[in-house]
Design a protein around this motif. Structure first.
Motif, PDB file in Angstrom:
ATOM      1  N   THR A   2       0.837  -1.187   0.000  1.00  0.00           N
ATOM      2  CA  THR A   2       0.000   0.000   0.000  1.00  0.00           C
ATOM      3  C   THR A   2       0.880   1.247   0.000  1.00  0.00           C
ATOM      4  O   THR A   2       1.826   1.344   0.758  1.00  0.00           O
ATOM      5  CB  THR A   2      -0.906   0.016   1.248  1.00  0.00           C
ATOM      6  OG1 THR A   2      -1.700  -1.151   1.233  1.00  0.00           O
ATOM      7  CG2 THR A   2      -1.764   1.254   1.290  1.00  0.00           C
ATOM      8  N   VAL A   3       0.560   2.182  -0.862  1.00  0.00           N
ATOM      9  CA  VAL A   3       1.287   3.434  -0.922  1.00  0.00           C
ATOM     10  C   VAL A   3       0.608   4.399   0.039  1.00  0.00           C
ATOM     11  O   VAL A   3      -0.588   4.643  -0.075  1.00  0.00           O
ATOM     12  CB  VAL A   3       1.287   4.009  -2.351  1.00  0.00           C
ATOM     13  CG1 VAL A   3       2.016   5.337  -2.399  1.00  0.00           C
ATOM     14  CG2 VAL A   3       1.925   3.023  -3.317  1.00  0.00           C
ATOM     15  N   SER A   4       1.369   4.927   0.995  1.00  0.00           N
ATOM     16  CA  SER A   4       0.782   5.851   1.968  1.00  0.00           C
ATOM     17  C   SER A   4       0.501   7.193   1.314  1.00  0.00           C
ATOM     18  O   SER A   4       1.115   7.545   0.306  1.00  0.00           O
ATOM     19  CB  SER A   4       1.725   6.046   3.155  1.00  0.00           C
ATOM     20  OG  SER A   4       2.830   6.838   2.769  1.00  0.00           O
ATOM     21  N   ARG A   5      -0.419   7.937   1.908  1.00  0.00           N
ATOM     22  CA  ARG A   5      -0.742   9.266   1.395  1.00  0.00           C
ATOM     23  C   ARG A   5       0.502  10.149   1.404  1.00  0.00           C
ATOM     24  O   ARG A   5       0.783  10.861   0.473  1.00  0.00           O
ATOM     25  CB  ARG A   5      -1.817   9.927   2.259  1.00  0.00           C
ATOM     26  CG  ARG A   5      -3.159   9.290   2.116  1.00  0.00           C
ATOM     27  CD  ARG A   5      -4.128   9.918   3.073  1.00  0.00           C
ATOM     28  NE  ARG A   5      -5.434   9.344   2.847  1.00  0.00           N
ATOM     29  CZ  ARG A   5      -6.559   9.925   3.185  1.00  0.00           C
ATOM     30  NH1 ARG A   5      -6.551  11.069   3.783  1.00  0.00           N
ATOM     31  NH2 ARG A   5      -7.701   9.347   2.948  1.00  0.00           N
ATOM     32  N   LYS A 115      -3.982  14.986 -10.973  1.00  0.00           N
ATOM     33  CA  LYS A 115      -5.323  14.453 -10.728  1.00  0.00           C
ATOM     34  C   LYS A 115      -5.245  13.050 -10.116  1.00  0.00           C
ATOM     35  O   LYS A 115      -6.001  12.722  -9.197  1.00  0.00           O
ATOM     36  CB  LYS A 115      -6.133  14.443 -12.025  1.00  0.00           C
ATOM     37  CG  LYS A 115      -6.550  15.857 -12.482  1.00  0.00           C
ATOM     38  CD  LYS A 115      -7.222  15.861 -13.836  1.00  0.00           C
ATOM     39  CE  LYS A 115      -8.675  15.484 -13.735  1.00  0.00           C
ATOM     40  NZ  LYS A 115      -9.393  15.682 -15.022  1.00  0.00           N
ATOM     41  N   LEU A 116      -4.314  12.234 -10.602  1.00  0.00           N
ATOM     42  CA  LEU A 116      -4.148  10.885 -10.039  1.00  0.00           C
ATOM     43  C   LEU A 116      -3.660  10.946  -8.593  1.00  0.00           C
ATOM     44  O   LEU A 116      -4.112  10.166  -7.743  1.00  0.00           O
ATOM     45  CB  LEU A 116      -3.180  10.059 -10.885  1.00  0.00           C
ATOM     46  CG  LEU A 116      -3.738   9.511 -12.188  1.00  0.00           C
ATOM     47  CD1 LEU A 116      -2.619   8.925 -13.042  1.00  0.00           C
ATOM     48  CD2 LEU A 116      -4.810   8.460 -11.913  1.00  0.00           C
ATOM     49  N   GLU A 130      -8.185  -1.627  -2.265  1.00  0.00           N
ATOM     50  CA  GLU A 130      -8.000  -2.043  -3.660  1.00  0.00           C
ATOM     51  C   GLU A 130      -8.029  -0.849  -4.614  1.00  0.00           C
ATOM     52  O   GLU A 130      -7.190  -0.737  -5.503  1.00  0.00           O
ATOM     53  CB  GLU A 130      -9.062  -3.070  -4.078  1.00  0.00           C
ATOM     54  CG  GLU A 130      -8.957  -4.391  -3.341  1.00  0.00           C
ATOM     55  CD  GLU A 130      -9.594  -4.355  -1.955  1.00  0.00           C
ATOM     56  OE1 GLU A 130     -10.390  -3.430  -1.661  1.00  0.00           O
ATOM     57  OE2 GLU A 130      -9.269  -5.248  -1.151  1.00  0.00           O
ATOM     58  N   ALA A 131      -8.990   0.035  -4.432  1.00  0.00           N
ATOM     59  CA  ALA A 131      -9.083   1.215  -5.297  1.00  0.00           C
ATOM     60  C   ALA A 131      -7.874   2.127  -5.089  1.00  0.00           C
ATOM     61  O   ALA A 131      -7.316   2.644  -6.058  1.00  0.00           O
ATOM     62  CB  ALA A 131     -10.372   1.982  -5.035  1.00  0.00           C
ATOM     63  N   SER A 137      -1.059   2.631  -8.480  1.00  0.00           N
ATOM     64  CA  SER A 137      -0.313   1.896  -9.509  1.00  0.00           C
ATOM     65  C   SER A 137      -0.442   2.567 -10.875  1.00  0.00           C
ATOM     66  O   SER A 137       0.517   2.575 -11.656  1.00  0.00           O
ATOM     67  CB  SER A 137      -0.776   0.431  -9.584  1.00  0.00           C
ATOM     68  OG  SER A 137      -2.039   0.315 -10.208  1.00  0.00           O
ATOM     69  N   VAL A 138      -1.596   3.149 -11.177  1.00  0.00           N
ATOM     70  CA  VAL A 138      -1.762   3.876 -12.440  1.00  0.00           C
ATOM     71  C   VAL A 138      -0.824   5.083 -12.456  1.00  0.00           C
ATOM     72  O   VAL A 138      -0.166   5.354 -13.466  1.00  0.00           O
ATOM     73  CB  VAL A 138      -3.232   4.310 -12.653  1.00  0.00           C
ATOM     74  CG1 VAL A 138      -3.357   5.239 -13.841  1.00  0.00           C
ATOM     75  CG2 VAL A 138      -4.124   3.090 -12.837  1.00  0.00           C
ATOM     76  N   LEU A 139      -0.746   5.786 -11.358  1.00  0.00           N
ATOM     77  CA  LEU A 139       0.165   6.928 -11.258  1.00  0.00           C
ATOM     78  C   LEU A 139       1.605   6.470 -11.457  1.00  0.00           C
ATOM     79  O   LEU A 139       2.353   7.073 -12.226  1.00  0.00           O
ATOM     80  CB  LEU A 139       0.003   7.624  -9.901  1.00  0.00           C
ATOM     81  CG  LEU A 139       0.943   8.794  -9.606  1.00  0.00           C
ATOM     82  CD1 LEU A 139       0.800   9.886 -10.659  1.00  0.00           C
ATOM     83  CD2 LEU A 139       0.668   9.348  -8.221  1.00  0.00           C
ATOM     84  N   ARG A 140       1.990   5.403 -10.799  1.00  0.00           N
ATOM     85  CA  ARG A 140       3.343   4.855 -10.934  1.00  0.00           C
ATOM     86  C   ARG A 140       3.619   4.455 -12.377  1.00  0.00           C
ATOM     87  O   ARG A 140       4.651   4.802 -12.949  1.00  0.00           O
ATOM     88  CB  ARG A 140       3.506   3.652 -10.003  1.00  0.00           C
ATOM     89  CG  ARG A 140       4.882   3.004 -10.078  1.00  0.00           C
ATOM     90  CD  ARG A 140       4.882   1.577  -9.551  1.00  0.00           C
ATOM     91  NE  ARG A 140       4.020   0.757 -10.392  1.00  0.00           N
ATOM     92  CZ  ARG A 140       3.130  -0.118  -9.942  1.00  0.00           C
ATOM     93  NH1 ARG A 140       2.964  -0.314  -8.655  1.00  0.00           N
ATOM     94  NH2 ARG A 140       2.387  -0.818 -10.784  1.00  0.00           N
ATOM     95  N   ASP A 141       2.682   3.743 -12.989  1.00  0.00           N
ATOM     96  CA  ASP A 141       2.863   3.267 -14.363  1.00  0.00           C
ATOM     97  C   ASP A 141       2.944   4.447 -15.344  1.00  0.00           C
ATOM     98  O   ASP A 141       3.770   4.444 -16.261  1.00  0.00           O
ATOM     99  CB  ASP A 141       1.716   2.349 -14.772  1.00  0.00           C
ATOM    100  CG  ASP A 141       1.662   1.068 -13.941  1.00  0.00           C
ATOM    101  OD1 ASP A 141       2.617   0.795 -13.208  1.00  0.00           O
ATOM    102  OD2 ASP A 141       0.625   0.373 -14.027  1.00  0.00           O
ATOM    103  N   TYR A 142       2.100   5.422 -15.150  1.00  0.00           N
ATOM    104  CA  TYR A 142       2.105   6.586 -16.043  1.00  0.00           C
ATOM    105  C   TYR A 142       3.435   7.315 -15.954  1.00  0.00           C
ATOM    106  O   TYR A 142       4.011   7.709 -16.964  1.00  0.00           O
ATOM    107  CB  TYR A 142       0.939   7.524 -15.706  1.00  0.00           C
ATOM    108  CG  TYR A 142       0.815   8.642 -16.712  1.00  0.00           C
ATOM    109  CD1 TYR A 142       0.079   8.455 -17.867  1.00  0.00           C
ATOM    110  CD2 TYR A 142       1.463   9.857 -16.509  1.00  0.00           C
ATOM    111  CE1 TYR A 142      -0.010   9.466 -18.820  1.00  0.00           C
ATOM    112  CE2 TYR A 142       1.373  10.865 -17.451  1.00  0.00           C
ATOM    113  CZ  TYR A 142       0.636  10.660 -18.612  1.00  0.00           C
ATOM    114  OH  TYR A 142       0.555  11.647 -19.532  1.00  0.00           O
TER     115      TYR A 142
END
Length: 148
Positions: A2-5, A115-116, A130-131, A137-142
């Motif tokens: 989990t990525v912390s805030r 925005k992500l 999960e969300a 992960s989308v932010l990381r991948d982008y």
């Protein structure tokens, strides 16, 4: 994992958003994200300060046992009230800005990543792990695909 805030805010795109975006930027999503993330960071700093004061007052003055009148005699109480008022203002301003973000079209990497980053912060991992992990992960991948 989990990525912390806090970790998410400290990632490269979010850190860039907290810095200076040129005033000539035409990406309204990037500018709005920068504003939101800056307010959020200030809110976090103020909250930490408020907690430090409160913890010391509980420890040194048995704060929970004091009456309202007794608490008012402490200058720290006035600082805590000021901090709370500012945090409340920042929260309300960000709530309004958050409502407008979906309508803004990101036209740059900073806009999309901003925005992500906000979405990952707003989707609390404790409430929807999960969300939160998906958005992070989308932010990381982008960032991996587009640099950032």
């Amino acid at each position: 994992m989990t990525v912390s805030r806090r970790r998410l805010i400290n990632t490269a795109p979010a850190a860039l958003l907290l810095g200076d975006v040129p005033a000539t930027s035409e990406d309204s999503a990037a500018l709005a994200s920068q504003t939101w993330l800056s307010r959020h960071a200030e809110h976090e700093r103020l909250g930490t300060r408020w907690q430090q004061i409160e913890s010391r007052l509980f420890r040194e003055h048995n704060w929970s046992r004091l009456t309202r009148a007794q608490r008012k005699r402490f200058p720290e109480k006035h600082e805590m009230d000021d901090l709370y008022d500012r945090m409340d203002t920042l929260h309300e301003e960000n709530r309004i800005l958050l409502a407008s973000l979906p309508a803004l079209v990101a036209t740059s990497t900073l806009g999309i990543c901003g925005k992500l980053a906000i979405a990952a912060i707003e989707v609390c991992p404790e409430e929807n792990e999960e969300a939160h992990r998906l958005i992070a992960s989308v932010l990381r991948d982008y960032r991996a695909l587009h640099g950032g």
